[in-house]
Design a protein around this motif. Structure first.
Motif, PDB file in Angstrom:
ATOM      1  N   PRO A  25       0.824  -0.930   0.022  1.00 35.88           N
ATOM      2  CA  PRO A  25      -0.015  -0.051  -0.038  1.00 35.88           C
ATOM      3  C   PRO A  25       0.728   1.236   0.091  1.00 35.88           C
ATOM      4  O   PRO A  25       1.878   1.272   0.641  1.00 35.88           O
ATOM      5  N   GLN A  31      -7.173   0.170   6.856  1.00 42.36           N
ATOM      6  CA  GLN A  31      -7.580  -1.118   6.530  1.00 42.36           C
ATOM      7  C   GLN A  31      -6.587  -1.539   5.374  1.00 42.36           C
ATOM      8  O   GLN A  31      -6.053  -0.816   4.526  1.00 42.36           O
ATOM      9  N   THR A  32      -6.449  -3.081   5.331  1.00 43.92           N
ATOM     10  CA  THR A  32      -5.505  -3.528   4.241  1.00 43.92           C
ATOM     11  C   THR A  32      -6.845  -4.222   3.230  1.00 43.92           C
ATOM     12  O   THR A  32      -7.645  -4.818   3.533  1.00 43.92           O
ATOM     13  N   ALA A 319      -8.627   2.337   2.442  1.00 48.51           N
ATOM     14  CA  ALA A 319      -7.744   1.245   2.091  1.00 48.51           C
ATOM     15  C   ALA A 319      -7.199   1.672   0.795  1.00 48.51           C
ATOM     16  O   ALA A 319      -7.853   2.143  -0.182  1.00 48.51           O
ATOM     17  N   ARG A 321      -4.363  -0.220  -2.365  1.00 47.97           N
ATOM     18  CA  ARG A 321      -3.398  -1.253  -2.741  1.00 47.97           C
ATOM     19  C   ARG A 321      -3.156  -1.073  -4.250  1.00 47.97           C
ATOM     20  O   ARG A 321      -3.687  -0.752  -5.106  1.00 47.97           O
ATOM     21  N   LEU A 356     -11.804  -6.345   2.799  1.00 51.86           N
ATOM     22  CA  LEU A 356     -11.096  -5.527   3.555  1.00 51.86           C
ATOM     23  C   LEU A 356     -10.646  -6.327   4.912  1.00 51.86           C
ATOM     24  O   LEU A 356     -11.794  -6.997   5.624  1.00 51.86           O
TER      25      LEU A 356
END
Length: 357
Positions: A25, A31-32, A319, A321, A356
């Motif tokens: 990220p 969050q991921t 989030a 990515r 998430l």
């Protein structure tokens, strides 16, 4: 197909499946985003090969409708919920249920299959697995559009010298909603913007060249705008050159809203290790003909994709990515569509579940 192209596609898929471990990220968020392999849809034989830049439509019962290359065969491929090929719907021609240039395909209420054809025709088929031709609706209003769950979403159309705003057209050809007024909207944004229908009363609309996503009511009112202050998108010189010659500009590829109301945005931008690649430059075979156009898989190394999730109420980034290559759209909420390749050189489509944590 050269071996290193196959290896590149395998590496792309593995990178996606492993939640883009090679590129973590970039933006601070709470969050991921995690990614799991869901299923693979493959082309069948020499006459059924998938269109590589259009995500599938997925029905209430898990059937998939995917556009096919045209030529040689065109039409729509239907797969079951396990990713098994069922049949090809439509053939080229001008007769009942035959198509000339498929623009979009998708499932409506009751898993009825709808195929939008150019010029200006909408074909209806019974739900899978039968998929029998029912009727054709002739349109007067549509030039370009895509099938949504609620009707045909027209992202912008040229009429005389003016562009219309996005519209939602019913299955019978009637206008259901118009999202905005043409005089207030940039022509390029209306025609080229990525648009996703939430329901029949509002849409989210994004310009491809600005990091702005608008929620617009059916009456044309701007309800809210998500406009993150992102340096790599904002402070960039927009390039009109080919991506193998000049660093490609970032652009919004697709947007989606999940069942929790979260806004998901896909941005394609130049790969962090981008460099000019003269080997991809096509050659001219004459005054008009061009040969040696780079394949989608050759182009992958020039791009990366950023997936970001927002709380639309507050505009907060939840989030972010980054993925190698191009993830080109959402097959459904929280479901990404990417591309791979079979050993025979046919395009395959990888559906990836994103969540998430």
């Amino acid at each position: 197909m050269k071996a290193h192209h196959i290896v590149r596609c395998m590496l792309l898929f593995e990178a996606l499946k492993l939640s883009a471990a090679c590129s973590g990220p970039e933006r601070t968020a709470g969050q991921t985003i995690v990614v799991d392999s869901l299923r693979v849809l493959r082309g069948v034989g020499d006459t059924i090969d998938l269109l590589s830049d259009e995500p599938p439509s997925i029905s209430e019962h898990g059937y998939h409708a995917v556009l096919l290359h045209d030529p040689p065969s065109g039409g729509v491929a239907i797969y079951d919920s396990a990713g098994r090929f069922l049949k090809r719907v439509t053939r080229r021609g001008g007769g009942p249920g035959e198509v000339r240039n498929v623009l979009s395909a998708g499932f409506g209420p009751g898993d009825t299959l709808w195929v939008l054809d150019q010029p200006l025709r909408l074909h209806a088929y019974t739900p899978p697995p039968a998929l029998e031709y029912v009727r054709t609706v002739q349109f007067e209003r549509i030039t370009l559009g895509r099938i949504s769950r609620f009707g045909v979403l027209v992202s912008g159309a040229m009429r005389n010298t003016a562009f219309t705003p996005p519209e939602l057209i019913g299955w019978d050809g009637r206008l259901l909603a118009r999202f905005g007024r043409a005089a207030e909207m940039n022509q390029a944004d209306v025609h080229m913007g990525a648009v996703f229908a939430i329901d029949s009363t509002r849409i989210w609309s994004a310009s491809s060249e600005r990091y702005e996503v608008d929620e617009i009511s059916a009456g044309g009112t701007l309800v809210r705008r998500i406009a993150p202050n992102v340096e790599w998108f904002r402070d960039v010189e927009r390039s009109r050159q080919m991506p193998w010659e000049a660093r490609p500009s970032p652009q919004i590829n697709a947007i989606s809203v999940d069942d929790q109301g979260l806004l998901w945005v896909l941005v394609r931008r130049a790969h962090r290790d981008w460099a000019p690649d003269p080997t991809l430059r096509p050659s001219t075979a004459g005054p008009i003909a061009i040969r040696g156009l780079p394949s989608l898989f050759q182009m992958q190394r020039l791009y990366e994709t950023v997936l970001e999730v927002f709380d639309p109420e507050s505009g907060t980034l939840i989030a972010s990515r980054t993925f190698d290559g191009t993830v080109f759209g959402f097959g459904a909420p929280r479901m990404l569509a990417a591309v791979g390749e079979t050993s025979e050189g046919h395009v395959s489509m990888h559906l990836l579940q994103v969540d998430l944590r």
